[in-house]
Design a protein around this motif. Structure first.
Motif: not given
Length: 311
Positions: A4-5, A8, A12, A83, A86, A197-199
């Motif tokens: 997942e990281a 992500g 980005a 997430r 949040e 925000w990570r969502t």
């Protein structure tokens, strides 16, 4: 590092590369569509309020939009749950900048022409300045202060006795509610800027709309149960337009625009929404475009654009 990281991080990097590459003509066409569709929605909402109460219309719109955005989840591959840690804050922000903004603007539209209503709603940038100072400790630059003063001057002109009948309580209530709509939107936007925000974007959008719907449905049932709803073809068309076009499609286009250009740049184009609404309202509702209105719109529009250019 988890899968997942890694995904992500790749996502980005992809967004950064897309922004550097710049938008293509299709993105500008989509932003022009947003301006047209959002601007046209103000006169359409005024038309819908003939057949349905303002909060009921807001509730139906939110429920329909939440369902349409949820239907996009498998296509756009986003989760419906934000997430952990949040969810509550995204819901509160949604209640302010979605539910509060829509509810207050719909009630205000009962008393105010759609062109004036849209211009007052977009004074949000002016109210965001003191809120940013109080809640975020943001520095008030000369450009920010100039933008706020321009917008405030436009609001003062908009409320002069030649344009607003101060002896008419309905006019004062309607205009006051639309200022409240702008303040609610500004407060939600300010709280949103308090953290990173990570969502994902679409999950945030769905959660804000869904949280607003959960509050708006019982509120509409409680306050407007005696207000009859006339299910006409025009009402159904406006509801479908709001759910599928003004919200679903336009938010999709907005998300695509933000993936290839800065929000400030996209925001400058969206500043044309109240101008579009005012012109359409003049065409279909005979809303007057006298010198005072044009001066006010020029001042408010100048303030909005100047604020959008602030980095």
């Amino acid at each position: 590092m988890t899968d997942e990281a890694v995904k992500g991080g790749r996502s980005a990097v992809s967004r950064q590369e897309a922004v550097r590459a710049g938008p293509n003509p299709t993105v500008y066409a989509q932003l022009a569509g947003i301006v047209l569709f959002w601007g046209a929605n103000w006169p359409l909402m005024k038309l819908a309020l003939v057949d349905i109460g303002p909060l009921a219309f807001c509730a139906v719109r939110l429920v329909g939009t939440a369902l349409s955005v949820a239907a996009l989840a498998p296509v756009l591959r986003f989760p419906l749950l934000p997430r952990r840690g949040e969810r509550l804050m995204i819901a509160v922000i949604g209640l302010l900048q979605v539910g509060g903004m829509m509810g207050l603007s719909n009630i205000g539209l009962q008393f105010v022409s759609p062109g004036r209503a849209s211009v007052l709603a977009y004074t949000m940038q002016m109210w965001a300045l003191p809120l940013g100072l109080l809640l975020l400790g943001e520095r008030i630059t000369r450009r920010r202060a100039a933008a706020a003063l321009l917008t405030f001057a436009g609001v003062v002109v908009f409320f002069n006795p030649a344009l607003v009948n101060w002896s008419d309580p309905n006019a004062l209530i309607g205009n006051g509610l639309l200022i409240g709509c702008a303040v609610s939107w500004a407060l939600g936007a300010t709280l949103y800027r308090r953290r990173v925000w990570r969502t994902p974007f679409w999950t945030q959008t769905f959660w804000q709309i869904a949280a607003s719907a959960v509050v708006m449905v019982p509120l509409a049932l409680l306050t407007e149960s005696g207000h009859p709803v006339h299910w006409s073809g025009s009402l159904l068309a406006v509801i479908a337009y709001n759910c599928l076009i003004a919200t679903g499609l336009c938010y999709w286009w907005w998300g695509k625009a933000l993936s290839v250009m800065p929000a400030s740049q996209a925001g400058q184009i969206v500043c044309l929404v109240p101008v579009t609404a005012l012109l359409l309202s003049a065409a279909f509702y005979n809303e007057p475009l006298n010198l005072g209105v044009l001066l006010s719109v020029a001042l408010i529009g100048g303030g909005i654009v100047l604020s959008a250019r602030v980095r």
